[in-house]
Design a protein around this motif. Sequence first.
Motif, PDB file in Angstrom:
ATOM      1  N   HIS A 153       0.848  -0.946  -0.059  1.00 51.51           N
ATOM      2  CA  HIS A 153      -0.088  -0.513   0.257  1.00 51.51           C
ATOM      3  C   HIS A 153       1.123   0.786   0.149  1.00 51.51           C
ATOM      4  O   HIS A 153       1.154   1.256   0.720  1.00 51.51           O
ATOM      5  N   TRP A 154       0.637   1.745  -0.933  1.00 47.89           N
ATOM      6  CA  TRP A 154       1.162   3.593  -0.833  1.00 47.89           C
ATOM      7  C   TRP A 154       0.340   4.905  -0.475  1.00 47.89           C
ATOM      8  O   TRP A 154      -0.607   4.856  -0.460  1.00 47.89           O
ATOM      9  N   GLN A 155       0.819   5.316   0.237  1.00 49.99           N
ATOM     10  CA  GLN A 155       0.672   6.369   0.535  1.00 49.99           C
ATOM     11  C   GLN A 155       1.532   7.638   0.601  1.00 49.99           C
ATOM     12  O   GLN A 155       2.748   6.835   0.887  1.00 49.99           O
ATOM     13  N   PRO A 156       1.531   8.785   0.435  1.00 51.97           N
ATOM     14  CA  PRO A 156       2.646   9.739   0.554  1.00 51.97           C
ATOM     15  C   PRO A 156       2.954   9.640   1.983  1.00 51.97           C
ATOM     16  O   PRO A 156       2.301  10.660   2.853  1.00 51.97           O
ATOM     17  N   TYR A 157       4.459   9.717   1.174  1.00 52.39           N
ATOM     18  CA  TYR A 157       5.718   9.472   0.634  1.00 52.39           C
ATOM     19  C   TYR A 157       6.009   7.845   0.940  1.00 52.39           C
ATOM     20  O   TYR A 157       7.298   7.998   1.511  1.00 52.39           O
ATOM     21  N   THR A 158       5.161   6.510   1.538  1.00 47.15           N
ATOM     22  CA  THR A 158       6.098   5.770   2.502  1.00 47.15           C
ATOM     23  C   THR A 158       4.774   4.802   1.854  1.00 47.15           C
ATOM     24  O   THR A 158       3.824   4.518   1.295  1.00 47.15           O
ATOM     25  N   TYR A 159       5.707   3.062   2.003  1.00 43.66           N
ATOM     26  CA  TYR A 159       4.687   1.618   2.057  1.00 43.66           C
ATOM     27  C   TYR A 159       4.592   1.232   3.107  1.00 43.66           C
ATOM     28  O   TYR A 159       6.061   1.255   3.458  1.00 43.66           O
ATOM     29  N   THR A 160       3.530   0.658   2.494  1.00 40.69           N
ATOM     30  CA  THR A 160       3.149  -0.598   4.429  1.00 40.69           C
ATOM     31  C   THR A 160       2.320  -1.303   4.085  1.00 40.69           C
ATOM     32  O   THR A 160       1.998  -1.283   3.134  1.00 40.69           O
ATOM     33  N   ARG A 161       2.597  -2.661   4.533  1.00 41.99           N
ATOM     34  CA  ARG A 161       1.373  -3.720   4.599  1.00 41.99           C
ATOM     35  C   ARG A 161       0.214  -3.129   4.298  1.00 41.99           C
ATOM     36  O   ARG A 161      -0.323  -3.936   4.209  1.00 41.99           O
ATOM     37  N   THR A 162      -0.737  -2.392   4.713  1.00 40.19           N
ATOM     38  CA  THR A 162      -1.375  -2.390   5.698  1.00 40.19           C
ATOM     39  C   THR A 162      -1.891  -0.934   5.162  1.00 40.19           C
ATOM     40  O   THR A 162      -0.990  -0.002   5.430  1.00 40.19           O
ATOM     41  N   ALA A 163      -3.089  -0.628   4.522  1.00 42.98           N
ATOM     42  CA  ALA A 163      -3.441   0.452   4.765  1.00 42.98           C
ATOM     43  C   ALA A 163      -3.707   1.600   5.621  1.00 42.98           C
ATOM     44  O   ALA A 163      -4.921   1.500   5.790  1.00 42.98           O
ATOM     45  N   ASP A 164      -2.673   2.097   6.186  1.00 45.20           N
ATOM     46  CA  ASP A 164      -3.060   2.948   7.487  1.00 45.20           C
ATOM     47  C   ASP A 164      -3.844   4.719   7.249  1.00 45.20           C
ATOM     48  O   ASP A 164      -4.289   4.631   8.370  1.00 45.20           O
ATOM     49  N   ASP A 165      -4.103   4.486   6.218  1.00 45.41           N
ATOM     50  CA  ASP A 165      -4.697   6.075   5.541  1.00 45.41           C
ATOM     51  C   ASP A 165      -5.559   5.462   5.600  1.00 45.41           C
ATOM     52  O   ASP A 165      -6.322   6.829   5.089  1.00 45.41           O
ATOM     53  N   ALA A 166      -6.247   4.304   5.098  1.00 45.96           N
ATOM     54  CA  ALA A 166      -7.963   4.305   4.624  1.00 45.96           C
ATOM     55  C   ALA A 166      -7.936   3.231   6.408  1.00 45.96           C
ATOM     56  O   ALA A 166      -8.663   3.806   6.992  1.00 45.96           O
ATOM     57  N   ASN A 167      -8.388   1.826   5.840  1.00 47.46           N
ATOM     58  CA  ASN A 167      -8.951   0.884   6.409  1.00 47.46           C
ATOM     59  C   ASN A 167      -8.156   0.346   8.062  1.00 47.46           C
ATOM     60  O   ASN A 167      -8.659  -0.926   7.606  1.00 47.46           O
ATOM     61  N   GLY A 168      -6.720   0.111   6.936  1.00 49.95           N
ATOM     62  CA  GLY A 168      -5.764  -0.784   7.759  1.00 49.95           C
ATOM     63  C   GLY A 168      -5.805  -2.005   7.441  1.00 49.95           C
ATOM     64  O   GLY A 168      -5.158  -2.903   8.033  1.00 49.95           O
ATOM     65  N   GLN A 169      -6.261  -2.392   6.350  1.00 56.89           N
ATOM     66  CA  GLN A 169      -6.607  -3.529   5.575  1.00 56.89           C
ATOM     67  C   GLN A 169      -5.694  -3.800   4.800  1.00 56.89           C
ATOM     68  O   GLN A 169      -4.141  -2.957   4.386  1.00 56.89           O
ATOM     69  N   HIS A 170      -5.027  -5.018   4.662  1.00 62.08           N
ATOM     70  CA  HIS A 170      -3.932  -5.702   3.543  1.00 62.08           C
ATOM     71  C   HIS A 170      -4.790  -5.022   2.211  1.00 62.08           C
ATOM     72  O   HIS A 170      -5.544  -5.699   1.968  1.00 62.08           O
ATOM     73  N   VAL A 171      -4.003  -5.162   1.464  1.00 64.06           N
ATOM     74  CA  VAL A 171      -3.931  -4.973  -0.573  1.00 64.06           C
ATOM     75  C   VAL A 171      -4.201  -5.897  -0.475  1.00 64.06           C
ATOM     76  O   VAL A 171      -3.684  -7.169  -0.388  1.00 64.06           O
ATOM     77  N   LEU A 172      -4.754  -5.523  -2.475  1.00 65.42           N
ATOM     78  CA  LEU A 172      -4.249  -7.042  -2.656  1.00 65.42           C
ATOM     79  C   LEU A 172      -3.228  -7.478  -3.433  1.00 65.42           C
ATOM     80  O   LEU A 172      -2.159  -6.799  -3.171  1.00 65.42           O
ATOM     81  N   PRO A 173      -2.770  -9.065  -3.612  1.00 61.27           N
ATOM     82  CA  PRO A 173      -1.293  -9.444  -4.221  1.00 61.27           C
ATOM     83  C   PRO A 173      -1.176  -8.332  -6.178  1.00 61.27           C
ATOM     84  O   PRO A 173      -2.289  -8.565  -6.231  1.00 61.27           O
ATOM     85  N   LEU A 174      -0.073  -9.026  -5.910  1.00 61.05           N
ATOM     86  CA  LEU A 174       0.548  -8.228  -7.364  1.00 61.05           C
ATOM     87  C   LEU A 174       0.033  -9.648  -8.123  1.00 61.05           C
ATOM     88  O   LEU A 174       0.883 -10.576  -7.329  1.00 61.05           O
ATOM     89  N   PRO A 175      -0.634  -9.996  -9.066  1.00 61.33           N
ATOM     90  CA  PRO A 175      -1.066 -10.656 -10.119  1.00 61.33           C
ATOM     91  C   PRO A 175      -0.072 -11.290 -11.182  1.00 61.33           C
ATOM     92  O   PRO A 175       0.632 -10.455 -11.208  1.00 61.33           O
TER      93      PRO A 175
END
Length: 219
Positions: free
Chosen positions: A68-90
């Motif tokens: 998950h990207w938010q300005p300006y960092t990557y995280t495993r969970t969407a800490d600026d949204a709902n805290g969930q894990h994003v889908l994998p890259l297929p």
Amino acid sequence: MTLGPPPRRQRRDLAPGAVHLPDWLDHAQQRRLVQAFRDWSAGPVPIRAASLPRGHQMSVKTVCLGWHWQPYTYTRTADDANGQHVLPLPDWLIAIGRSALAQAYDSASADSWHPDTALINFYDDNARLGLHQDKDEIVNQPVVSLSVGDTCQFRFGNTTHRGKPYHDLDLASGDAFVFGREARFAYHGAPKTYPATANPAAGLAHGRINITMRVTGLH
């Protein structure tokens, strides 16, 4: 006088490592990306307009895969949204990216490229993206960009500042753009989108989808 088909757009190397591959995706591939975009946008982390550190909301809407990207960092969970894990890259999307990289560079470069995230941006008629560097990744690996839908004006600049020299070109539905090597940290952006320019065969009624696959170097 009978007019023939428009001239075929040709590959263009804007700078060492920066390659435009026009009309690279066929209509079936574009439709697959449009349908996947609709699925990805539903979540578990839905598409959203990210907020910059000073509170300004971006005009493009973004959904992420892998990290998950938010300005300006990557995280495993969407800490600026709902805290969930994003889908994998297929894997099938990675394969498309490797194929573009092989055409832009060579097969060895494609075989050694292992992207672990994709940022998918949606542009409506008024969305734009200012000149910026993709430098939240910690390795110098190529970025592969795919465009579907409306044509945009794409600006590709130099690696030191936002000013000239830069190149302006149109990215149309089906185009791929690769930048790496010496051009990996060049400033780039999309100053405007041209409404109602998409080919209906792509499956997108309005707007522009831009998919950028990257290697973060994170673990």
